[in-house]
Design an enzyme around this catalytic site. Sequence first.
Site, short mmCIF file in Angstrom:
data_model
loop_
_atom_site.label_atom_id
_atom_site.label_comp_id
_atom_site.label_asym_id
_atom_site.label_seq_id
_atom_site.Cartn_x
_atom_site.Cartn_y
_atom_site.Cartn_z
N SER A 207 52.62 89.47 72.21
CA SER A 207 54.37 90.23 73.05
C SER A 207 54.69 89.64 74.29
O SER A 207 54.82 88.68 74.44
CB SER A 207 54.27 91.28 72.28
OG SER A 207 54.65 91.99 72.52
N ASP A 454 57.60 89.48 61.49
CA ASP A 454 58.05 89.97 63.13
C ASP A 454 59.00 91.88 62.98
O ASP A 454 60.09 91.30 63.00
CB ASP A 454 57.67 89.10 64.16
CG ASP A 454 57.34 90.22 65.54
OD1 ASP A 454 58.12 90.89 65.60
OD2 ASP A 454 56.77 90.18 66.49
N HIS A 500 54.65 92.49 64.10
CA HIS A 500 54.37 92.03 65.33
C HIS A 500 53.52 92.23 65.79
O HIS A 500 52.90 93.32 66.91
CB HIS A 500 55.82 93.04 66.04
CG HIS A 500 55.83 93.03 67.33
ND1 HIS A 500 55.94 91.35 67.73
CD2 HIS A 500 55.45 93.46 68.52
CE1 HIS A 500 55.67 91.38 69.32
NE2 HIS A 500 55.89 92.90 69.48
#
Length: 589
Positions: A207, A454, A500
Site C-alpha cells: 500500500s 483489491d 488490499h
Amino acid sequence: MARLTRLAATAAAAASLAHASSATLDDVCTVSYVQSSLPDDDYLTGVSTFPDTVTAAVVTNASISGENFFPDAVIDFCNVTFAYTHRGRNDTVLVNYWLPAPANFANRFLATGGGGFAINSGTTVSGSLPGGVMYGAVAGLTDGGFGSFDTEVSSAILIENGTINYDALYMFGYQGIHEMTLLGQELTQTFYNSSSTKLYSYYQGCSEGGREGMSQLQRFHDQFDGLAIGAPALRYAFQQVQHLWAGYVQKKLDTFPSTCEFSKIMNATIAACDKLDGKEDGVIGRSDLCALEFDLQSIVGEAYSCAADFTISVEYGAGAEPVDTPAVSGNVSQEAVTMMKTILAGPKDSEGRQMYFSYQPGAYIDDSVTEYDSTTDTWGLDISALGGEFVTLFLEKVELDNLPTLDGVTADTLKHWIMQAWTEFEDTLQTTWPDLTLLAESGAKILHFHGEQDDSIPTASSVRYYESVRSIMYGDLNTTASYAAMDEFYRLFLVPGGAHCSPNTAQPNGPWPQTNLQVLIDWVEAGVAPATLNGTILQGDQAGDNQQICPWPTRPYWSNDTAANPDCVHSDSIEAMIYDLDAFRMPVY
Ligand SMILES: *[C@@H]1O[C@H](CO)[C@@H](O)[C@H](O)[C@H]1NC(C)=O
Ligand SMILES: *[C@@H]1O[C@H](CO)[C@@H](O)[C@H](O)[C@H]1NC(C)=O
Ligand SMILES: *[C@@H]1O[C@H](CO)[C@@H](O)[C@H](O)[C@H]1NC(C)=O
Ligand SMILES: *[C@@H]1O[C@H](CO)[C@@H](O)[C@H](O)[C@H]1NC(C)=O
Ligand SMILES: *[C@@H]1O[C@H](CO)[C@@H](O)[C@H](O)[C@H]1NC(C)=O
Ligand SMILES: *[C@@H]1O[C@H](CO)[C@@H](O)[C@H](O)[C@H]1NC(C)=O
Ligand SMILES: *[C@@H]1O[C@H](CO)[C@@H](O)[C@H](O)[C@H]1NC(C)=O
Ligand SMILES: *[C@@H]1O[C@H](CO)[C@@H](O)[C@H](O)[C@H]1NC(C)=O
Ligand SMILES: *[C@@H]1O[C@H](CO)[C@@H](O)[C@H](O)[C@H]1NC(C)=O
Ligand SMILES: *[C@@H]1O[C@H](CO)[C@@H](O)[C@H](O)[C@H]1NC(C)=O
Ligand SMILES: [Ca+2]
C-alpha cells in the site's frame, strides 16, 4: 564521499572478524556498544546522529503468528532506537532497528514502510520488522521526523492552514526511508564487524509502504538488492482522488444502497464469475473475464436480506465494527445496478473521457459504503476519508480530516484535483518514474504483487505501471522479447481473490503470498527466479494449502476443480485491465 572513504578504511580491519563472532545479544545489545557503532556525523552529508538518544534492549522469545507477509516464528533481537537531525533544519528524526543475535545474522538488511498516511507499520511485534529478523536481517523503520513513531504525515504536513511543511512532504515522499536505509546499512556493518562482507539489502512494504518502496527504486538504483512491493499507492494524485469517484456517482445518481444490497451485488458477482477461471472455489481468479462476460444487469430483481447490524469487512482478521442498522430485505434495484456499473467503469470527465479506472468486479468497494441514519431511517452518502482528507490537507491546505460535503463537486472538479495534485506533487508523491534502466543494470530484483480483488487501490494501477516500464524500457522490442527482458529483473503477480494487502474473507479459498521475502532472497542470493509466486491459503477449510500465483501477463486457468495450481495462460482478455486515459494530454505512467 564520506561513506565510501569509511567503508574502504574499515574493510581491511574487519576482514578477519566477519562471521567469526561469538558475541551474544547480551554482550552487544548495550547502549555503549550501539553508540560506538553509530554512523559518524556526515556519514550522510549534513546529518548528525545523537548518541545520547540511543536506547538498546534485548527482546527474547517474541512470538509472531498469523501475519500476512511472513510465516510464524519466534525471534530474539536487539531493539535499538536513536535520533538524528539535519543540521540547520534542527529537526529530530527517530529510527528503530531490530538486530538479530550475532549467531543468526545472515548479512542482510531489510527496510520497511507504512500504510495510509503512516511511514512505518509500528514498533511492536505486530508490525513489519519481524519479517526481516526471522531471515537474519537487521530490520528498520523511521518516524519521518513527524514527532513520534506513531505520528502520521497527516499531522505534520501543514505548518498552518495554507502552508505546507515541505520538509515533511519530502521526508514522506522518499527521503525518510532513504536515510533510514543508509544509516541502517552502516550501523549493521559496524555492529556486526561485517564491513568486508556483502550486505544484501531488501525492502518490503504494501500500500503506502509499496509506494515508499517504489519511491526508492525509482531514484536510488543501487540501494537495494531486492524489493517486495505490494499494491503500491503510486500515481498518488490519481489514486487519492479516485477514492471520491464512488461517492460522486452515488450523489449524482441520488442512489444510496444499503450495505446489504452491496453485499448482494458482490456475492452475485462472485457466484457468476467464480467458474470463469475453471475452478469453482468461491474465488474470482479471472476478473478480466468477469469484466468482459458478466453483466450486472442480469441480477436486477433478485432478492436479498440481512439481519440487523449486518456488516462486512473483506480484510482478513479485521474486526467487524458493530453498526446500529436494522434488518434489511429487498430486491436488487435497477438504480443500484446502474450506480455500480458506473462506479466500475471508472472515473470519467464531463465529456465522458477516461480519467482513471476502478476496482475489479467482485471487489468489495469500500469507497461506496453508505451510512445509515436512524432518525430518518435512510441510507446516505459517506464520503471516503481517504480521498477527502487528501483534498483538504494537500490541495486545499486546511486542517480538516475530510471534505464536509460533495456539494458542487463535478466530474471536472475531480479532474482538476487530479491535475493540481499531479503538478504539485509530481516529484514527491506521484511515484511513477518509468525508466528503471539503472536499476536493471545494477542487478536488483523487483517482486511486485497486487490482490486482484483489491478494494482500496485498483489492481489495474499496478498493471499500468508495469506496462509503462515495459514500454519505456523495451518499446523497441517485440512483445515476447520485451516481457522476457522485464522478467530478468521485474515480475508482477496478481493474487486471485486477494483484497488490499490482505487475503479476502469474502473469497477465503484464495492464495496469499506470505513468503515473499524468502522468494526474493532465493532470487537475489541464489539466482532462483520465481516462475510462479509462492502462495498459501490462509483461511477456511483449505488453510495451509500451497497454491502458486501466475506472473503477468499470463492469467490463471485451472484445468479442473481439484487441480491445486492453475496453468498460466496467455489471453487477449488482459486488455480489460489496460486503459486509455484519454482525459489527459500528458502521458500517465
Ligand atoms: C524461550 O523459550 C524457550 C522455549 O519455550 C525456553 O526454553 C526459554 O527458556 C525461553 N527463554 C527466555 C529467555 O524466556
Ligand atoms: C539550530 O540550533 C542551533 C544550535 O542550537 C542554533 O544556533 C540555530 O540557530 C538553530 N537554527 C534554527 C534554524 O533554528
Ligand atoms: C523498542 O524500543 C522502543 C523505544 O524504547 C519502544 O517504543 C518499542 O516498543 C520497543 N519495541 C519492542 C518490540 O520492544
Ligand atoms: C565486533 O568487534 C568488537 C571488537 O573486537 C567486539 O567487541 C564485538 O563484540 C564484535 N561484535 C560482534 C557483533 O561480534
Ligand atoms: C454474502 O455472502 C456472505 C458470505 O457467504 C454472507 O455472509 C452474506 O450474508 C451474503 N450477503 C447477502 C446479502 O446475502
Ligand atoms: C422480489 O423477488 C422475489 C423472489 O425473486 C419475488 O417473489 C418478489 O415478487 C420480488 N418483489 C418485488 C417487489 O419485486
Ligand atoms: C484551518 O482551516 C479550517 C477549515 O477552514 C478551520 O476549521 C480551522 O479553524 C482553521 N485553523 C486555524 C488555526 O485557523
Ligand atoms: C521477437 O524478437 C526476438 C529477438 O529480437 C526474435 O528472436 C523473435 O523472433 C521475435 N519474435 C517475433 C514473434 O517476432
Ligand atoms: C512456499 O509456501 C509454503 C507454504 O505454502 C512454505 O512451506 C514454503 O516454505 C514456501 N516456499 C518458499 C520458497 O518460500
Ligand atoms: C485435474 O488437473 C490436474 C492438474 O492438471 C490433473 O493432475 C488431474 O488428473 C485432473 N483431474 C481430473 C479429474 O481431471
Ligand atoms: Ca474460481
